[in-house]
Design an enzyme around this catalytic site. Structure first.
Site, PDB file in Angstrom:
ATOM      1  CD  GLU A  34      -2.725  -6.066  17.355  1.00  0.00           C
ATOM      2  OE1 GLU A  34      -2.562  -5.375  16.326  1.00  0.00           O
ATOM      3  OE2 GLU A  34      -2.585  -7.135  17.611  1.00  0.00           O
ATOM      4  CE1 TYR A 115      -4.318  -7.075  11.824  1.00  0.00           C
ATOM      5  CE2 TYR A 115      -3.737  -5.264  13.131  1.00  0.00           C
ATOM      6  CZ  TYR A 115      -3.478  -6.580  12.904  1.00  0.00           C
ATOM      7  OH  TYR A 115      -2.616  -7.414  13.243  1.00  0.00           O
ATOM      8  CG  ASP A 133      -1.964  -8.088   9.080  1.00  0.00           C
ATOM      9  OD1 ASP A 133      -2.175  -9.097   8.326  1.00  0.00           O
ATOM     10  OD2 ASP A 133      -1.139  -8.322   9.691  1.00  0.00           O
TER      11      ASP A 133
END
Length: 355
Positions: A34, A115, A133
């Site tokens: 991520e 997020y 996102d």
């Protein structure tokens, strides 16, 4: 279950991308992916993910590394604050005794926002938190006809609330990954596959002919232009570099002598060299610049684009006749050791002009 959510889950079961970090629920591996994929395409980020996992197979390995080592491995990805935050967060995790398993705990890690916390929490711990996102903004804006400009505080609240309502409580990971893949593969920014879209009949943008108008974006940030002049010193197999300080681009990375916002006259190399002396590089040590070696202009007006900055750069090679005194912050290294230091991508590109 909401029809929209059911269709996303069905689509994902048939079209999910096979990504290496999806073959595990190890929060370290997922978190690493991520962070790398923030502002980075999957095609490029995957190679870096493998590189980090091989070099730092466990979070403690990453925590025990030096910042310079982490930055070197990150070279080419840009947004180097991500690497520094990654390193700091690894040390947080080790200090905590393991990866946090609550949204609040995950969000407390350096460099982790809403997020990323939702992605890790849902994928690794089945926490019912929806990700929002760019892909999710686009899918929701088009399907539900939302015109609130993305990138605003109002949009974040509106889209997050909607995504949370749509999130199936029993399959948050599949839904979140399905939304990301749907936006990346089906509902793409340009030329979306509307004619084969399973949401076509309920999509507001398709039904009203506004696919290319949604999502609405807020006005772009003005791009700032900056002009750099780099001078690479070569003396007896050594060169001079310094580490960039905080508060600007490329914090913690190494570069050669640099001046900004001044472009010396290319037609008079000695005049250019004299300028560098006058700015403090060996100032007063060699008052007659014409007697202190050669200065070659290797590249001129090289354009390098950052998100909100355009850099225009000249690149010089200086071969002094005698060893110059370095200004504060600079130090000598063997040229053969240059690869040991993390450098901005721009410097890496300029180095190709050396012979």
């Amino acid at each position: 279950m909401n029809p929209f959510s059911r269709i996303i889950l069905q689509w994902y079961s048939e079209n999910a991308r096979d990504l290496p970090w999806r073959r595990t629920r190890d929060p370290y591996a997922v978190w690493l992916s991520e962070i790398i994929l923030q502002q980075t395409r999957i095609a490029q980020g995957t190679a870096y993910w493998h590189r980090f996992m091989e070099r730092f197979p466990a979070v403690k390995d990453l925590a025990d590394a030096s910042e310079d080592e982490v930055l070197r491995l990150w070279e080419g990805l840009g947004y180097y604050s991500r690497a520094r935050n990654l390193h700091a967060a690894a040390r947080q995790i080790v200090a905590l005794g393991g990866f946090p398993n609550t949204l609040e705990g995950i969000r407390s890690l350096k460099g982790v926002g809403d997020y990323t916390a939702a992605a890790i929490g849902s994928i690794c711990f089945d926490l019912p938190a929806a990700v929002v996102d760019g892909n999710v903004y686009r899918v929701l804006a088009r399907h539900f006809g939302i015109t609130t400009p993305v990138g605003t505080t109002e949009a974040k609240k509106e889209f997050t609330a909607l995504a949370d309502r749509l999130l199936p409580q029993d399959s948050p990971a599949q839904f979140n990954q399905g939304m990301m893949d749907f936006g990346a593969l089906q509902c793409t920014p340009q030329n979306p596959a509307c004619l084969t879209c399973p949401l076509q009949t309920s999509c507001n943008a398709f039904q009203t002919g506004r696919v290319n108008l949604l999502p609405v974006k807020k006005p772009a940030v003005k791009v700032q232009e900056r002009r750099f002049s780099y001078i690479y010193v070569r003396y007896n197999g050594q060169t001079a570099i310094h580490r960039r300080g905080p508060g600007d681009i490329w914090q913690g990375l190494y570069e050669p002598l640099v001046t900004e916002s001044v472009r010396p006259e290319h037609s008079n190399k000695q005049r250019a060299l004299g300028y560098y002396f006058s700015q403090g590089f060996a100032k007063n040590q060699f008052p007659d610049a014409s007697e202190n070696g050669s200065l070659l202009l290797l590249r001129t007006n090289v354009k390098h684009q950052l998100t909100h900055r355009t850099l225009l750069t000249d690149f010089y090679l200086w071969k002094p006749a005698s060893r110059p005194e370095l200004p504060e912050g600079y130090f000598w290294i063997q040229e053969t050791e240059l690869d040991r230091y993390a450098k901005p991508r721009l410097f890496e590109l300029l180095l190709e002009a050396l012979s």
